[in-house]
Structures are given as C-alpha cells and as structure tokens.
Design an enzyme around this catalytic site. Structure first.
Site, PDB file in Angstrom:
ATOM      1  N   HIS A   1      53.987  -0.250  10.677  1.00  0.00           N
ATOM      2  CA  HIS A   1      54.503  -1.393  11.426  1.00  0.00           C
ATOM      3  C   HIS A   1      55.165  -0.886  12.702  1.00  0.00           C
ATOM      4  CE1 HIS A   1      55.967  -5.472  12.055  1.00  0.00           C
ATOM      5  NE2 HIS A   1      57.157  -4.976  12.299  1.00  0.00           N
TER       6      HIS A   1
ATOM      7  N   ASP B   1      49.896  -2.083   7.538  1.00  0.00           N
ATOM      8  CA  ASP B   1      51.218  -2.574   7.931  1.00  0.00           C
ATOM      9  C   ASP B   1      51.947  -3.127   6.709  1.00  0.00           C
ATOM     10  OD1 ASP B   1      53.425  -3.993   8.933  1.00  0.00           O
ATOM     11  OD2 ASP B   1      52.377  -4.568  10.756  1.00  0.00           O
TER      12      ASP B   1
END
Length: 364
Positions: free
Chosen positions: A323, A292
């Site tokens: 993400h 992420d």
C-alpha cells in the site's frame, strides 16, 4: 516489467503504453520484502524522508470562515529549471490520506517533483496536520468543497501554469469525488492516485490491518483532541475520542452529530468517491498493487469495468508493491513516484502534440 495498463483503447492510452514502457522505473525493478506487503506499508507510513524538506505554510480562508493549509515544499533540494516533463511552471497538488497523515512517501514524491521543476504544494484539510480548526466542522470523506476552493485559489495564483494533482491512499477518495463532481470544470490538466480506495463504505466496513489502522487512528485522535472545546457543540466528544476503529470515528464525526444526525447509508450516498465517476473529464492514472493489504483483494476492490469503459481512467496494476510502497533497491527510492512523474511528462507531451495537430492556441 510485470505491470499491466488497463484502459479503454484510445490514442492517449497507446501513448501512455509507449511512454511508460520506455520508463526505466518500470523495467523489472528488484523488490524489497516482496512477500511482506504489510512491512512495506508500515515502513512507508512511519519512515521520514531524507533529508526532511523545508515547508512554507499558507492558510486559505473558506467562505464559511473555515481554514485549510497549503504547504509549499521549498529548501536546498530545489527545482532545476527545465529538467521535468511537466515544465518548470507546473503546480503539483499533493493530497495526503484521509487521516491527514503526511507520510514520508508523499514528502519524497514532493522532493522528486521539486527536483524536476514542478512546484509541489500539500493540501491539508480542516484541523489536519496542525491546520487551525476555526469552525466546528471537518471535511467528510468524499466532500470536495474545500478542495475546490483550494484549486480555484491555485489557479488564480498561477494563472498560466499547468495544474496537476496526486493523492495517496484513502486521500484519493477526495480527489476522485472532486473530478467526478467538477467534470470538465476541474481546472486540472491531469491527476494520479497512488494506491487509491475506490469504494469508501466497503473499505470502512471491511476493516483494515491494525498495523495501518491504529497509527492513523491515534494520529487523528491526537489532532482532534486539540479542538475538543469547539467540537463539543457539534459531536459527542467522549464517543469520538473513545472510538476503537476508523469506522467508529467516522460515524461519530459525521453521522451522530448533534444538529443534523444522519444514517451511515445516507452518508455514503453523498461521499462515495466514484458516485459521479462518469462525469470525470480529466485523465487519471491509478497506480495499484494486487497485494495491497489496505485496499483489499483486487476482485472486489478494483472497479475494473470503469477502466474498460471510461476514456479518462487508466489502471497501472502491478503484482507487488503493498500500500503506497512500490519499493525498489536503493535508500528512499520508490518506483511508483517515478511512474507518476513519467505519466505527467507523457501527458504534457501528448497535449502539446494535440495542440499542434489541431492548431489550437494554448489555454490561458
């Protein structure tokens, strides 16, 4: 697939391992753009769902005359009775990111839930996503007061329904703060966080990839510029609209106010998402990716000890997914959404089994 579930050993954890292990969504899906999580993030942030869902808006007035908006997802892709594990009477509260950006991914999750018999509704904060700003006050990052009013209203409107909640990205700060502050009085049966931000202050101070920060910063400024007149009595509007980062904008809105200025440190003492995490009493699945680019490296951004010590927090960690992306082959498909809906189905199954085992009457 390559996912790992980290949690404190319990009967519920064993049930989730079995249920998620049987889920087709987690069986080694083929990844799109596996080495470019930032492109996954940009696609998730900008691409609208197909088809665009129809939405019915309802404005909820708060005790201080402020307004939040509840957007009920309706349309041709409606619910099919009895097809979802949560049951046709389960209300699913969707919480966008802290900038109020309702992404295509969040809408796609709402549509998938609608198909499975849930009743999805999006929570929009004051002044966000076209919600009128009737007071010179917006909602701080981790202040759950307005969300509590919305949950109370949903419980009154659907008194016999199971109430579930799922948040996306930085919007998870609001949901986590609500669960900790409310404890056993949250009125939720279960919750899930997709790519959550656990440490708000560290996140703002570390800075974010410009591909993520600038679209959200422009989105916020465009929405706030509509309310310059009412905000002028509370904040320095020139500083607000001249902010070059999300941190500068957050400080201008909530720290450098004209009536009650406060320090950056004091602001986060009241708004850290996990400040009351030990009081949470609702099962929470946190779906996170190790790559992420917005949350940051897992070693410093994931509260691993919380998942090892609390019986209510479950971390589903995958090596890739970006993400709020979690893409797999197929247009508009996200295995993360399937995992969240499977989690809610498994939770409902576990709770029903516990009621039968203990001979408890169903909650009214």
């Amino acid at each position: 697939g390559r996912c790992r579930l980290l949690s404190k050993p319990s009967a519920l954890a064993q049930h989730l391992v079995r249920s998620l292990g049987r889920s087709a969504a987690l069986r080694g899906g083929r990844w799109l753009w596996p080495r470019w999580p930032r492109l996954q993030m940009l696609r998730q942030l900008l691409q609208p769902p197909e088809p665009e869902p129809a939405v019915a808006r309802e404005l909820l007035q708060l005790p201080d005359t402020g307004l939040v908006a509840l957007d009920w997802l309706v349309g041709r892709r409606g619910a099919r009775s009895g097809s979802g594990g949560g049951g046709p009477s389960s209300v699913l509260l969707l919480i966008p990111n802290a900038a109020g950006k309702v992404t295509g991914g969040l809408l796609q999750l709402g549509l998938r839930a609608l198909e499975r018999g849930f009743v999805p509704v999006i929570f929009n904060r004051r002044g966000h996503n076209g919600c009128p700003l009737t007071t010179p006050r917006l909602q701080p990052f981790g202040d759950p007061g307005d969300l509590r009013e919305a949950v109370t209203y949903l419980r009154c409107r659907h008194p016999t329904a199971s109430l579930l909640a799922v948040s996306e990205g930085s919007g998870s700060g609001l949901l986590l703060a609500y669960l900790g502050e409310s404890g056993s009085s949250s009125r939720l049966a279960a919750a899930a966080c997709i790519s959550p931000i656990f440490r708000g202050r560290d996140w703002f101070e570390a800075g974010m990839p410009w591909l993520y920060e600038w679209p959200l910063l422009l989105h916020l400024k465009r929405g706030l510029s509509r309310y310059v007149g009412s905000l002028a009595e509370a904040v320095d509007v020139d500083r607000l609209l001249g902010s070059r980062s999300l941190r500068e904008l957050e400080e201008a809105l909530f720290c450098r106010t004209k009536s009650r200025p406060t320090s950056w440190e004091a602001y986060w003492e009241r708004n850290e998402p996990l400040r009351d995490a030990d009081e949470a009493a609702v099962p929470v699945l946190c779906l996170c990716s190790a790559d992420d680019p917005v949350r940051g490296p897992p070693a410093r951004s994931l509260p691993l000890e919380l998942f090892r010590s609390s019986p209510y927090f479950f971390l589903l960690l995958t090596p890739r997914g970006g993400h709020c992306g979690f893409p797999r082959r197929g247009a508009g498909r996200c295995w993360g959404h399937e995992a969240v809906l499977e989690y809610f189905r498994a939770m409902a199954e576990f709770l029903r089994a516990e009621e039968r085992r203990k001979g408890l009457p169903r909650a009214r």
